[in-house]
Design a protein around this motif. Structure first.
Motif, PDB file in Angstrom:
ATOM      1  N   PRO A 102      27.421  -9.686   5.616  1.00  0.00           N
ATOM      2  CA  PRO A 102      27.244 -11.139   5.584  1.00  0.00           C
ATOM      3  C   PRO A 102      25.821 -11.507   5.190  1.00  0.00           C
ATOM      4  O   PRO A 102      24.901 -10.697   5.309  1.00  0.00           O
ATOM      5  N   GLU A 103      25.678 -12.739   4.693  1.00  0.00           N
ATOM      6  CA  GLU A 103      24.346 -13.212   4.340  1.00  0.00           C
ATOM      7  C   GLU A 103      23.450 -13.204   5.570  1.00  0.00           C
ATOM      8  O   GLU A 103      23.869 -13.536   6.675  1.00  0.00           O
ATOM      9  N   ARG A 104      22.193 -12.807   5.361  1.00  0.00           N
ATOM     10  CA  ARG A 104      21.235 -12.815   6.452  1.00  0.00           C
ATOM     11  C   ARG A 104      20.939 -14.247   6.884  1.00  0.00           C
ATOM     12  O   ARG A 104      20.903 -15.165   6.075  1.00  0.00           O
ATOM     13  N   THR A 105      20.728 -14.396   8.156  1.00  0.00           N
ATOM     14  CA  THR A 105      20.264 -15.700   8.661  1.00  0.00           C
ATOM     15  C   THR A 105      18.748 -15.772   8.604  1.00  0.00           C
ATOM     16  O   THR A 105      18.169 -16.848   8.724  1.00  0.00           O
ATOM     17  N   THR A 106      18.111 -14.606   8.415  1.00  0.00           N
ATOM     18  CA  THR A 106      16.651 -14.559   8.253  1.00  0.00           C
ATOM     19  C   THR A 106      16.329 -14.086   6.842  1.00  0.00           C
ATOM     20  O   THR A 106      17.210 -13.656   6.092  1.00  0.00           O
ATOM     21  N   GLN A 107      15.066 -14.130   6.486  1.00  0.00           N
ATOM     22  CA  GLN A 107      14.622 -13.740   5.152  1.00  0.00           C
ATOM     23  C   GLN A 107      14.858 -12.253   4.912  1.00  0.00           C
ATOM     24  O   GLN A 107      14.647 -11.424   5.794  1.00  0.00           O
ATOM     25  N   ASN A 108      15.330 -11.912   3.712  1.00  0.00           N
ATOM     26  CA  ASN A 108      15.427 -10.500   3.333  1.00  0.00           C
ATOM     27  C   ASN A 108      14.033  -9.885   3.334  1.00  0.00           C
ATOM     28  O   ASN A 108      13.053 -10.550   2.997  1.00  0.00           O
ATOM     29  N   PRO A 109      13.925  -8.603   3.674  1.00  0.00           N
ATOM     30  CA  PRO A 109      12.581  -8.009   3.792  1.00  0.00           C
ATOM     31  C   PRO A 109      11.890  -7.870   2.446  1.00  0.00           C
ATOM     32  O   PRO A 109      12.527  -7.703   1.408  1.00  0.00           O
ATOM     33  N   ASN A 110      10.577  -7.959   2.480  1.00  0.00           N
ATOM     34  CA  ASN A 110       9.807  -7.539   1.310  1.00  0.00           C
ATOM     35  C   ASN A 110      10.114  -6.063   1.074  1.00  0.00           C
ATOM     36  O   ASN A 110      10.162  -5.269   2.025  1.00  0.00           O
ATOM     37  N   LEU A 111      10.322  -5.706  -0.167  1.00  0.00           N
ATOM     38  CA  LEU A 111      10.712  -4.342  -0.487  1.00  0.00           C
ATOM     39  C   LEU A 111       9.678  -3.730  -1.417  1.00  0.00           C
ATOM     40  O   LEU A 111       9.495  -4.166  -2.560  1.00  0.00           O
ATOM     41  N   ILE A 112       8.974  -2.716  -0.910  1.00  0.00           N
ATOM     42  CA  ILE A 112       7.912  -2.053  -1.667  1.00  0.00           C
ATOM     43  C   ILE A 112       8.299  -0.595  -1.851  1.00  0.00           C
ATOM     44  O   ILE A 112       8.430   0.152  -0.878  1.00  0.00           O
ATOM     45  N   ILE A 113       8.513  -0.213  -3.097  1.00  0.00           N
ATOM     46  CA  ILE A 113       8.942   1.146  -3.428  1.00  0.00           C
ATOM     47  C   ILE A 113       7.790   1.841  -4.140  1.00  0.00           C
ATOM     48  O   ILE A 113       7.303   1.359  -5.167  1.00  0.00           O
ATOM     49  N   ILE A 114       7.350   2.956  -3.585  1.00  0.00           N
ATOM     50  CA  ILE A 114       6.212   3.689  -4.153  1.00  0.00           C
ATOM     51  C   ILE A 114       6.652   5.101  -4.497  1.00  0.00           C
ATOM     52  O   ILE A 114       7.048   5.877  -3.622  1.00  0.00           O
ATOM     53  N   MET A 115       6.606   5.416  -5.772  1.00  0.00           N
ATOM     54  CA  MET A 115       6.810   6.791  -6.216  1.00  0.00           C
ATOM     55  C   MET A 115       5.431   7.356  -6.513  1.00  0.00           C
ATOM     56  O   MET A 115       4.808   7.003  -7.509  1.00  0.00           O
ATOM     57  N   ASN A 116       4.942   8.210  -5.636  1.00  0.00           N
ATOM     58  CA  ASN A 116       3.569   8.700  -5.724  1.00  0.00           C
ATOM     59  C   ASN A 116       3.491   9.950  -6.594  1.00  0.00           C
ATOM     60  O   ASN A 116       4.178  10.945  -6.345  1.00  0.00           O
ATOM     61  N   GLU A 117       2.631   9.874  -7.612  1.00  0.00           N
ATOM     62  CA  GLU A 117       2.490  10.953  -8.598  1.00  0.00           C
ATOM     63  C   GLU A 117       2.133  12.291  -7.942  1.00  0.00           C
ATOM     64  O   GLU A 117       1.147  12.400  -7.207  1.00  0.00           O
ATOM     65  N   SER A 118       2.971  13.297  -8.179  1.00  0.00           N
ATOM     66  CA  SER A 118       2.730  14.690  -7.745  1.00  0.00           C
ATOM     67  C   SER A 118       2.488  14.802  -6.238  1.00  0.00           C
ATOM     68  O   SER A 118       1.788  15.726  -5.794  1.00  0.00           O
ATOM     69  N   PHE A 119       3.053  13.902  -5.464  1.00  0.00           N
ATOM     70  CA  PHE A 119       2.871  13.948  -4.011  1.00  0.00           C
ATOM     71  C   PHE A 119       3.826  14.979  -3.433  1.00  0.00           C
ATOM     72  O   PHE A 119       5.042  14.832  -3.515  1.00  0.00           O
ATOM     73  N   ALA A 120       3.272  16.029  -2.852  1.00  0.00           N
ATOM     74  CA  ALA A 120       4.095  17.116  -2.343  1.00  0.00           C
ATOM     75  C   ALA A 120       3.435  17.768  -1.139  1.00  0.00           C
ATOM     76  O   ALA A 120       2.209  17.771  -1.006  1.00  0.00           O
ATOM     77  N   ASP A 121       4.250  18.320  -0.274  1.00  0.00           N
ATOM     78  CA  ASP A 121       3.778  19.088   0.878  1.00  0.00           C
ATOM     79  C   ASP A 121       3.899  20.567   0.525  1.00  0.00           C
ATOM     80  O   ASP A 121       5.005  21.115   0.497  1.00  0.00           O
ATOM     81  N   LEU A 122       2.775  21.208   0.251  1.00  0.00           N
ATOM     82  CA  LEU A 122       2.806  22.598  -0.186  1.00  0.00           C
ATOM     83  C   LEU A 122       3.291  23.547   0.902  1.00  0.00           C
ATOM     84  O   LEU A 122       3.644  24.692   0.615  1.00  0.00           O
ATOM     85  N   ASN A 123       3.343  23.076   2.134  1.00  0.00           N
ATOM     86  CA  ASN A 123       3.815  23.936   3.219  1.00  0.00           C
ATOM     87  C   ASN A 123       5.313  24.201   3.145  1.00  0.00           C
ATOM     88  O   ASN A 123       5.816  25.064   3.875  1.00  0.00           O
ATOM     89  N   VAL A 124       6.035  23.483   2.288  1.00  0.00           N
ATOM     90  CA  VAL A 124       7.452  23.816   2.101  1.00  0.00           C
ATOM     91  C   VAL A 124       7.585  25.148   1.367  1.00  0.00           C
ATOM     92  O   VAL A 124       8.638  25.782   1.414  1.00  0.00           O
ATOM     93  N   LEU A 125       6.515  25.585   0.705  1.00  0.00           N
ATOM     94  CA  LEU A 125       6.522  26.854  -0.009  1.00  0.00           C
ATOM     95  C   LEU A 125       6.132  28.009   0.900  1.00  0.00           C
ATOM     96  O   LEU A 125       6.553  29.147   0.703  1.00  0.00           O
ATOM     97  N   GLY A 126       5.298  27.729   1.882  1.00  0.00           N
ATOM     98  CA  GLY A 126       4.759  28.739   2.787  1.00  0.00           C
ATOM     99  C   GLY A 126       3.558  28.154   3.507  1.00  0.00           C
ATOM    100  O   GLY A 126       3.142  27.021   3.238  1.00  0.00           O
TER     101      GLY A 126
END
Length: 631
Positions: free
Chosen positions: A260-284
């Motif tokens: 259903p339609e919101r009775t309040t304002q839809n949220p501000n939507l901020i999508i960030i795709m960060n260049e080369s952002f990675a956690d190297l600990n997933v490798l070791g």
């Protein structure tokens, strides 16, 4: 002692005879060399040996010895080079000039690949030809150096080039019907050969489908063979058994009354795709002198977090964008969508958001050249109203040469403060701070990061120092929106992991990338993500997800309206949690290849391929009701 005139005369005659003999010998040698070089047998042998040596030197640019290849692989590579040369020979009616052109061409190809490998980790593939302009835009930011492989290859090609001068010139070949006929036959044979290998033959068997790691493909099959094989994968064919009726049947299962339609304002939507952002600990384990992700790791309240599988590594940022914005997977898209497939309006995440209350304007932000990956043309087709690029940033305090994440996020805050009252902000931001290369030793970090548990290169430490800056900037952004009254959702994810030196992977994973198992290689495609809100949402750790599902998960979390396609993707995610260009995982976490035959999984994948083909390519028959809300 005085020489008499008679003696001088005798001496002159003797000298003249010697000189005459010498000249006759030189002329005879020249005539013999000319006859040998002009013989058909010699030219055929020379042509074949020359083509083989071009293959040998080309592989040197990749630091690969041809002795590592089987006879069949060598033969296939040499055949491709030889038939290319044959076409040139036919075009110019001689050997000399065509082979000179050929060796220069392969020298340029080899050198270009040598430097591309240095900063990206794998060489140039056919699909890169669609992104030449983008590649040129970032190429100037790298420091280049050469090793003995490069020097040996260049010197060898220079020798080959000089040897070509021994070949005879063929005068008036264009006037000779016999030469013309031979040339036309040679060109026809070349055309027939390339037509044959481009069709469904055994020539590329077990080669063309290998796209999960281009570096392995090039090193295993030879550059020319792998490049040519993947050249045949730039088109998308209609899936077997496809019909509009089948797609309608698949997606109609997900028709339901929307939220259903919101009775309040839809949220501000901020999508960030960060260049080369990675956690190297997933490798070791990578122990550092300071915690790199101190703020990121602290995010738990009102946060959904996890790791996502990207389809790309070390580059091709726009492919990750496309997966997120459309819900499509690169598994069935061999090319670069922004450059090859996106040439008309398409319903997307952005067009559907703008149909919901409050989202009056959608803004794309990328602080670099707008023409990169054709973004200035692609973004409007995806529904964006405005595109802020490098020229919209002051960049007074660059991080190395790029706009830093902190300045980037301040631009988002500025957009929030300037937006129309009563509207909701919709921003899609692709950052640039962490872009390779990581060899700018002149830049001084306030909080430099160093690896402590093993020795590594300065480039690894620089990359980690950049991540620390990203984490600090992220803290500033979250703190800002945590203090605003309007509901706000921030979605954050990396586009791909960076390419780092082989020695780093040897320390962390025990061996260099070319020796990785399939499971180890998949770890290089894992990137962090989170969905955060400044209001109450259920906290969750997502076990596994690929980027094509992430936008649907975001819509569900934010309580926004979903299309039938979004609901279909959320259901598919439960059954196949990750579907990327490199393989897919089933609900039990098992990795699969697309060539495997599994009745249930295969049926799900075939349905996904049909739906995606219908969405992207069957535009005249596209069922808008399934991809657009409110239809």
């Amino acid at each position: 002692m005085t020489t008499t005139p008679a003696a001088e005369e005798v001496s002159g005659i003797s000298s003249g005879k010697i000189s005459d003999h010498h000249n006759r010998f030189q002329n005879a040698s020249a005539d013999f060399l000319k006859r040998v070089c002009g013989s058909v047998l010699f030219q055929v042998i020379f042509f074949l040996v020359f083509s083989f040596l071009e293959f040998v030197t080309l592989e040197l640019f990749f630091k690969v010895s041809v002795l590592d290849y089987s006879f069949v692989i060598i033969l296939k590579n040499v055949l491709i080079i030889a038939f290319l040369n044959l076409f040139l020979v036919g075009l110019f009616h001689s050997l000399k000039l065509p082979l000179m052109i050929s060796v220069l061409l392969f020298t340029l190809i080899g050198a270009a690949n040598y430097f591309v490998i240095a900063f990206r980790g794998y060489g140039i593939v056919f699909l890169d030809l669609y992104a030449v302009k983008t590649a040129a835009g970032v190429a100037g930011g790298y420091n280049y150096s050469v090793e003995w492989h490069f020097i040996a290859a260049v010197v060898t090609n220079l020798i080959l080039f000089m040897i070509c001068f021994l070949l005879p010139k063929r005068k008036h070949a264009y006037r000779n019907p016999r030469f013309m006929l031979i040339s036309l036959l040679g060109m026809a044979a070349s055309a027939l050969f390339f037509f044959w290998i481009g069709s469904d033959t055994i020539f590329f068997r077990n080669v063309s489908h290998l796209t999960w790691d281009h570096n392995i493909g090039m090193n295993k099959y030879g550059y020319v063979l792998y490049f040519t094989a993947n050249g045949g994968k730039v088109t998308v064919k209609k899936p077997s058994g496809y019909s509009v009726e089948k797609v309608d049947c698949i997606l109609s299962r997900y028709e339901e009354s929307d939220v259903p339609e919101r009775t309040t304002q839809n949220p501000n939507l901020i999508i960030i795709m960060n260049e080369s952002f990675a956690d190297l600990n997933v490798l070791g384990r990578v122990a550092t002198n300071k915690e790199v992700f101190s703020f990121y790791n602290s995010l738990t309240e009102n946060t959904i977090k996890g790791y996502a599988e990207s389809s790309v590594y070390g580059g091709y940022t726009a492919n990750s964008e496309f997966e997120f914005l459309t819900g499509c997977t690169k598994a069935y898209l061999p090319g670069n969508p922004y450059l090859q497939y996106l040439d008309d309006y398409i319903p997307s995440l952005i067009t559907n958001l703008k149909k919901q209350a409050g989202y009056r304007e959608a803004v794309a932000v990328h602080p670099y050249y707008p023409s990169g990956y054709n973004r200035n043309r692609a973004y409007p087709l995806l529904g964006f109203d405005k595109f802020l690029s490098l020229e919209d940033f002051a960049n007074d305090d660059p991080v190395r040469k790029f706009v830093g994440d902190l300045e980037n996020y301040k631009k988002i805050e500025e957009l929030f403060e300037q937006k129309e009252e009563g509207s909701s902000l919709c921003v899609f931001n692709v950052t640039m701070q962490n872009h390779s290369s990581y060899d700018d030793l002149s830049y001084k970090f306030e909080n430099p990061i160093s690896v402590m548990n093993f020795s590594t290169t300065a480039s690894v430490n620089q990359y980690l120092s950049l991540l620390k800056m990203s984490d600090d900037a992220l803290k500033q952004l979250i703190t800002y929106f945590n203090n605003v009254d309007e509901p706000t959702v921030i979605v954050f994810f990396g586009d791909h992991q960076p390419h780092l030196p082989d020695g780093f992977y040897k320390e962390v994973m025990g061996q260099v990338p070319e020796l990785f198992t399939r499971e180890q290689m998949m770890q290089k495609y894992v990137v962090p993500f989170f969905i955060w809100a400044n209001y109450d949402i259920p906290e969750q750790e997502v076990g596994r997800v690929s980027l094509n599902y992430l936008s649907s998960l975001m819509l569900q979390t934010a309580g926004l309206k979903l299309s039938n396609f979004n609901r279909y993707l959320l259901d598919l995610h439960k059954k196949l949690p990750s579907v990327s260009a490199n393989g897919y995982y089933d609900s039990e976490g098992k990795l699969h290849d697309y060539s495997e035959e599994d009745t249930e999984n295969q049926r799900l994948l075939e349905e996904y391929e049909m739906v995606q083909y219908h969405y992207l390519f069957d535009r005249e028959n596209r069922l808008e009701k399934h991809f657009t809300i409110g239809q």
